[in-house]
Design a protein around this motif. Structure first.
Motif, PDB file in Angstrom:
ATOM      1  N   ALA A  49       0.837  -1.208   0.000  1.00 40.98           N
ATOM      2  CA  ALA A  49       0.000   0.000   0.000  1.00 40.98           C
ATOM      3  C   ALA A  49       0.867   1.251   0.000  1.00 40.98           C
ATOM      4  O   ALA A  49       0.587   2.224  -0.719  1.00 40.98           O
ATOM      5  N   ILE A  50       1.944   1.238   0.798  1.00 37.60           N
ATOM      6  CA  ILE A  50       2.836   2.397   0.873  1.00 37.60           C
ATOM      7  C   ILE A  50       3.536   2.630  -0.460  1.00 37.60           C
ATOM      8  O   ILE A  50       3.725   3.782  -0.890  1.00 37.60           O
ATOM      9  N   MET A  51       3.906   1.547  -1.144  1.00 38.28           N
ATOM     10  CA  MET A  51       4.623   1.672  -2.420  1.00 38.28           C
ATOM     11  C   MET A  51       3.792   2.395  -3.481  1.00 38.28           C
ATOM     12  O   MET A  51       4.335   2.900  -4.463  1.00 38.28           O
ATOM     13  N   LYS A  52       2.490   2.443  -3.293  1.00 36.18           N
ATOM     14  CA  LYS A  52       1.639   3.140  -4.256  1.00 36.18           C
ATOM     15  C   LYS A  52       1.766   4.657  -4.122  1.00 36.18           C
ATOM     16  O   LYS A  52       1.363   5.403  -5.009  1.00 36.18           O
ATOM     17  N   ASP A  53       2.312   5.099  -2.988  1.00 36.58           N
ATOM     18  CA  ASP A  53       2.546   6.528  -2.760  1.00 36.58           C
ATOM     19  C   ASP A  53       4.012   6.822  -3.079  1.00 36.58           C
ATOM     20  O   ASP A  53       4.891   6.645  -2.244  1.00 36.58           O
ATOM     21  N   LYS A  54       4.270   7.259  -4.310  1.00 38.44           N
ATOM     22  CA  LYS A  54       5.648   7.455  -4.752  1.00 38.44           C
ATOM     23  C   LYS A  54       6.385   8.521  -3.949  1.00 38.44           C
ATOM     24  O   LYS A  54       7.615   8.536  -3.887  1.00 38.44           O
TER      25      LYS A  54
END
Length: 412
Positions: free
Chosen positions: A360-365
């Protein structure tokens, strides 16, 4: 024998021989350093998937990343290279590319749409001069905080820390409760990734990039960077006397057993919790920093494919690259390794709570921060490790450590 019969036998023999060749599995010697319990269970997923795809995986596990890389480098230079070899997703194999010692896997990358499914920081590490020279197999975040639920309960801690100050307070509570506060392995690489975790969380992403990416001397000598060094050294008061030389998985075992409260380690540590049949959220907790916008350091592992003109070896390399990056193998591997897949189009249901949080965090570049080995050469990384281990283990002032750090990145 009649001539026609002889001809028929010859044709049949040729067809049988061709079928035998076609059925011969593509043998691949694979060099890697995954030897702990969780790591061994993870790499077996790749081996099984490769064998099922028509290959024959020949495992060459070498304990210790530095030793494994050194042996692999010697074998590549000496002309006795494995079919595939593990490196970190970093600048570690850049010299091999520049010397023409690696095969590319461009066609596999194109067919798998790597440029569409992989994060930019990973692509920057594996795509060099327009060609793909490595197959990334996982995304690791080296700055996770893993804690024992039992130890936290014993110390009366009921919530995860939201700031660095709160974290230090929790370490003090664990110490007062008779628990080793911080499970730590005193090896140079562990000291370095712990420092980088504190640097990102306390110093912030901007300062981190100014120092590691831009080699900004003013940033290194700034009061803000001095404070990072000061905060890092505070952890020294929360480790036990047995920490020097301890392997990372032995430190993880302390948390698994409830003998220690917290470990700052890459998410590969989850493989050890999984091997001990512990469940994230129930037996242990995990958080990737402090607060909802904490930097998420991106690291990982990749396999390179040493240069060869052997047609079957080249086929084996391409099959390996395809299998290792396929959705099913990615999930099976990540679930046991503790990593998250290098692609976002996978079934998350097999992944644990921490891995789903990481995805989920990786979706926030905006939260993604390249690990230092993507920004600095292996020589510079080694020099910085020397600086930090001296600061950690000796009675050295933060000012002297700053000067040494400045020299190390200036000599890049």
């Amino acid at each position: 024998m009649h001539q026609a019969t002889k001809l028929g036998c010859a044709i049949a023999l040729a067809l049988w021989a061709g079928a035998a060749v076609a059925q011969t599995p593509l043998k691949a010697t694979v060099s890697h350093w995954w030897t702990s319990g969780g790591e061994s269970a993870a790499v077996k997923q790749f081996a099984d998937a490769y064998n099922k795809a028509g290959g024959q995986w020949v495992d060459q596990a070498i304990a210790g990343a530095d030793q494994a890389r050194a042996i692999t480098i010697n074998r590549i230079v000496g002309g006795n290279a494995p079919v595939a070899a593990q490196f970190n997703t970093s600048l570690q194999f850049r010299d091999f590319v520049e010397q023409g010692l690696l095969n590319n896997v461009d066609d596999v990358a194109a067919a798998g749409k790597w440029e569409q499914i992989m994060p930019p920081s990973i692509l920057q590490a594996i795509k060099i001069n327009g060609h793909f020279y490595a197959a990334p197999v996982d995304i690791h975040m080296p700055a996770w905080f893993f804690y024992s639920k039992a130890a936290y309960k014993k110390a009366g801690i009921t919530a995860e820390p939201q700031t660095w100050a709160e974290f230090l307070q929790q370490l003090a509570k664990l110490k007062a409760a008779g628990v080793v506060p911080l499970a730590f392995g005193g090896q140079v690489w562990q000291e370095k990734i712990t420092f980088d975790a504190i640097f990102a969380m306390v110093g912030g992403a901007d300062l981190y990039l100014k120092v590691y990416r831009d080699r900004d001397q003013q940033a290194v000598m700034s009061p803000a960077f001095r404070q990072v060094l000061v905060e890092f050294k505070k952890l020294k008061g929360f480790v036990d006397a047995g920490s020097p030389g301890r392997n990372w998985n032995d430190a993880t075992a302390m948390v698994v057993q409830g003998k220690a409260g917290v470990q700052i380690m890459g998410d590969w540590a989850k493989g050890e919790f999984a091997a001990a049949r512990q469940v994230a959220g129930k037996d242990y907790g995990c958080f990737p920093g402090f607060g909802p916008k904490a930097p998420y350091i991106v690291a990982g592992d990749a396999f390179v494919f040493p240069k060869t003109n052997d047609a079957n070896a080249v086929k084996a390399q391409k099959l390996l690259a395809n299998v290792m990056t396929s959705p099913a193998a990615q999930v099976a591997f990540a679930a046991r390794k503790g990593a998250i897949p290098i692609r976002g189009d996978v079934d998350e249901s097999q992944l644990d709570l921490c891995a789903r949080l990481g995805l989920a965090i990786m979706k926030d570049k905006s939260r993604q921060l390249p690990n230092t080995e993507m920004l600095a050469s292996p020589d510079t990384t080694g020099a910085l490790q020397d600086v930090l281990t001296k600061y950690w283990n000796k009675n050295q002032s933060p000012e002297d450590a700053q000067k040494a750090f400045s020299r190390a990145i200036r000599d890049e």
